[in-house]
Design an enzyme around this catalytic site. Structure first.
Site: not given
Ligand code: ZN
Length: 244
Positions: A228, A144, A91, A185-186, A111, A94, A12
């Site tokens: 960073i 959907c 992780q 990251t931690s 993720h 975005d 993050a």
């Molecule tokens: Zn579907």
């Protein structure tokens, strides 16, 4: 001597300069607010249309802010463009590494991604922008279009396991890297955190760039505590020069 394979493992902290807060980490917003955590917990999301409605609104808010890659993302992409073999394990959901110019095939998203939507019924994928357009047009929980199933972002929610294929490829990268840089990251959330140990064990030079201590600091060859946005570009410039 060939150029070293550099693995960049981002959390993050990599994206906070892009205006994206830490939602998911141990101290993240979602962990501190149990109500917000429900928005990204699979069981609640699937069971409750109201949770889905709020979850889409939260995605819409992040989307509307149109986060852009920051200096750290750009520096990673530039290292790759300069001829150093680079792989990114992230992780973050975005997509900012790719937006900065990293080829998608060299980015492993542990993720998943918030830039795509997947149907939990038939598996059909669509663009998040299309689904958010439906939300904006008055469908608070758009189903959907193919099967009527529940749609969700292609992210790994709490209560879902990581994609074993993505994790397997990330592990191979960690073990095959000569330099492994953990950024923002931690290193506390497993199994992702164990990648740092795996890389070190396989002989990689382990560098940790993070404001706070991590459980892997003692194992690291180098620990950088500076911000960073300036520290990572400087570090990568140094690594590119070493490998030249
Ligand atoms: Zn579907």
């Amino acid at each position: 001597m060939g150029k070293p394979l550099v693995a960049v493992f981002s959390g993050a902290g990599m994206s906070t300069d892009s205006g994206i807060p830490d939602y998911r980490g141990p101290q993240g917003l979602w962990r501190r607010d149990p109500d917000a955590e429900k928005l990204v917990t699979y069981e609640y999301y699937m069971a409750d249309p109201e949770i889905r409605r709020r979850s889409w609104l939260m995605r819409a808010e992040v989307w509307a802010a149109a986060p852009q890659p920051n200096a750290a993302h750009l520096a990673v992409a530039e290292l790759e463009r300069g001829g150093t073999p680079v792989r990114v394990i992230t992780q973050n959901v975005d997509g900012l590494h790719q937006l900065a110019g990293m080829p998608a095939r060299k980015v492993f998203e542990l993720h998943g991604t918030a830039r795509s939507v997947v149907c939990t019924g038939c598996g059909a994928r669509s663009e998040t922008s299309e689904v958010l357009a439906r939300v904006a047009a008055g469908e608070p929980d758009p189903p959907c279009s193919a099967c009527g199933g529940v749609l969700k972002t292609a992210t790994v929610m709490f209560g879902q396991r990581l994609d074993p294929e993505v994790l397997g490829r990330a592990m191979a990268v960690a073990k095959g890297s000569q330099v492994f840089i953990a950024v923002g990251t931690s290193l506390q959330v497993q199994p992702a955190a164990s990648l740092a140990g795996m890389a070190a064990e396989a002989g990689a030079r382990l560098i940790i760039v993070n404001a706070e201590e991590t459980p892997y600091d003692a194992l690291a060859d180098e620990v950088v505590r500076e911000p960073i946005g300036t520290a990572l570009p400087a570090l990568l410039t140094r690594i590119a020069a070493e490998g030249a």
